[in-house]
Design an enzyme around this catalytic site. Structure first.
Site, PDB file in Angstrom:
ATOM      1  N   LYS A  11       0.829  -1.211   0.000  1.00  0.00           N
ATOM      2  CA  LYS A  11       0.000   0.000   0.000  1.00  0.00           C
ATOM      3  C   LYS A  11       0.870   1.272   0.000  1.00  0.00           C
ATOM      4  CE  LYS A  11      -4.028  -2.099   2.304  1.00  0.00           C
ATOM      5  NZ  LYS A  11      -4.945  -1.976   3.480  1.00  0.00           N
ATOM      6  N   TYR A  51     -12.444  -1.678  -3.379  1.00  0.00           N
ATOM      7  CA  TYR A  51     -12.920  -1.892  -2.010  1.00  0.00           C
ATOM      8  C   TYR A  51     -14.440  -1.761  -1.903  1.00  0.00           C
ATOM      9  CZ  TYR A  51      -8.376  -2.174   0.404  1.00  0.00           C
ATOM     10  OH  TYR A  51      -7.158  -2.585   0.899  1.00  0.00           O
ATOM     11  N   ASN A 114      -1.992   0.410   6.774  1.00  0.00           N
ATOM     12  CA  ASN A 114      -1.485  -0.833   7.363  1.00  0.00           C
ATOM     13  C   ASN A 114      -0.637  -1.661   6.393  1.00  0.00           C
ATOM     14  OD1 ASN A 114      -3.559  -1.706   5.795  1.00  0.00           O
ATOM     15  ND2 ASN A 114      -4.747  -2.661   7.431  1.00  0.00           N
ATOM     16  N   HIS A 117      -2.211  -5.278   1.576  1.00  0.00           N
ATOM     17  CA  HIS A 117      -3.515  -5.929   1.364  1.00  0.00           C
ATOM     18  C   HIS A 117      -3.261  -7.378   1.002  1.00  0.00           C
ATOM     19  CE1 HIS A 117      -7.515  -6.860  -0.208  1.00  0.00           C
ATOM     20  NE2 HIS A 117      -6.866  -7.489  -1.169  1.00  0.00           N
TER      21      HIS A 117
HETATM   22  P1  ADP Z   1      -7.917  -6.509   5.828  1.00  0.00           P
HETATM   23  O1  ADP Z   1      -7.092  -5.572   4.963  1.00  0.00           O
HETATM   24  O2  ADP Z   1      -7.123  -7.014   7.003  1.00  0.00           O
HETATM   25  O3  ADP Z   1      -8.575  -7.609   5.040  1.00  0.00           O
HETATM   26  P2  ADP Z   1     -10.559  -5.249   5.948  1.00  0.00           P
HETATM   27  O4  ADP Z   1     -10.880  -6.003   4.695  1.00  0.00           O
HETATM   28  O5  ADP Z   1     -11.496  -5.388   7.110  1.00  0.00           O
HETATM   29  O6  ADP Z   1      -9.087  -5.629   6.488  1.00  0.00           O
HETATM   30  O7  ADP Z   1     -10.437  -3.694   5.626  1.00  0.00           O
HETATM   31  C1  ADP Z   1      -9.857  -3.249   4.424  1.00  0.00           C
HETATM   32  C2  ADP Z   1      -8.943  -2.100   4.732  1.00  0.00           C
HETATM   33  O8  ADP Z   1      -9.731  -1.000   5.217  1.00  0.00           O
HETATM   34  C3  ADP Z   1      -7.927  -2.341   5.858  1.00  0.00           C
HETATM   35  O9  ADP Z   1      -6.775  -3.049   5.445  1.00  0.00           O
HETATM   36  C4  ADP Z   1      -7.609  -0.926   6.286  1.00  0.00           C
HETATM   37  O10 ADP Z   1      -6.732  -0.268   5.362  1.00  0.00           O
HETATM   38  C5  ADP Z   1      -9.000  -0.271   6.197  1.00  0.00           C
HETATM   39  N1  ADP Z   1      -9.725  -0.379   7.483  1.00  0.00           N
HETATM   40  C6  ADP Z   1     -10.300  -1.479   8.026  1.00  0.00           C
HETATM   41  N2  ADP Z   1     -10.899  -1.218   9.209  1.00  0.00           N
HETATM   42  C7  ADP Z   1     -10.707   0.117   9.406  1.00  0.00           C
HETATM   43  C8  ADP Z   1     -11.088   1.019  10.452  1.00  0.00           C
HETATM   44  N3  ADP Z   1     -11.797   0.609  11.516  1.00  0.00           N
HETATM   45  N4  ADP Z   1     -10.709   2.321  10.330  1.00  0.00           N
HETATM   46  C9  ADP Z   1     -10.005   2.755   9.254  1.00  0.00           C
HETATM   47  N5  ADP Z   1      -9.630   1.961   8.234  1.00  0.00           N
HETATM   48  C10 ADP Z   1      -9.954   0.649   8.314  1.00  0.00           C
HETATM   49 MG    MG Z   2     -10.020  -7.499   3.570  1.00  0.00          MG
END
Ligand code: ADP
Ligand code: MG
Length: 142
Positions: A11, A51, A114, A117
């Protein structure tokens, strides 16, 4: 366990930190091969399509702005159990919850920024790979 493909994205925050090499090293040392790679910058609209599953979440708009804030590296990883293995190497979404030694524990700034992905199922991997790559772009090592 079957050989799988999964979509990985380094990212914008991790690209900006210059840790692409460190992240790919972790994949390779754990038996995953990069079989396609492409650096690009998403528009906010494209990030929104990628997304779309999160479109009703409160963080959606911020997420689209963040994912379009700079270049990303999209990759296809191949290996045994690649979908779950990649998720394990990534660590939990919130870096505060991520296991020590995972990519997010070491490189993520926040629950939003974070670092990486990873597809969460083989079905989603297939559609996420198709978002960035055509079949001709994949160079399987099998
Ligand atoms: P992952 O990437 O671990 O699969 P998710 O699919 O739940 O997580 O979420 C997609 C992305 O959205 C996350 O990687 C993060 O960048 C963002 N995200 C998720 N939850 C939050 C939150 N509570 N606040 C802000 N951004 C979030
Ligand atoms: Mg996800």
């Amino acid at each position: 366990m079957a050989i799988q493909h999964t979509l990985s994205i380094i990212k914008p925050d991790a690209v900006a930190k210059n840790v692409i090499g460190d992240i790919i090293r972790r994949f390779e040392e754990n038996g995953l091969s990069v079989i396609a790679a492409r650096m690009l910058r998403l528009s906010a609209e494209e990030a929104g399509r990628f997304y779309a599953v999160h479109k009703d979440r409160p963080f959606y708009k911020d997420l689209c702005a963040y994912m379009s804030s700079g270049p990303i590296l999209a990759m296809v990883l191949e290996g045994q159990n690649a979908v779950a293995l990649n998720r394990q190497l990534m660590g939990a979404t919130d870096p505060k919850q991520a296991e020590p030694g995972t990519i997010r524990a070491d490189h993520a700034d926040s629950i939003e920024a974070n670092a990486v992905h990873g597809s969460d199922s083989p079905e989603n991997a297939e559609s996420e790979i198709a978002f960035f790559f055509s079949d001709l772009d994949l160079h399987s090592r099998r």
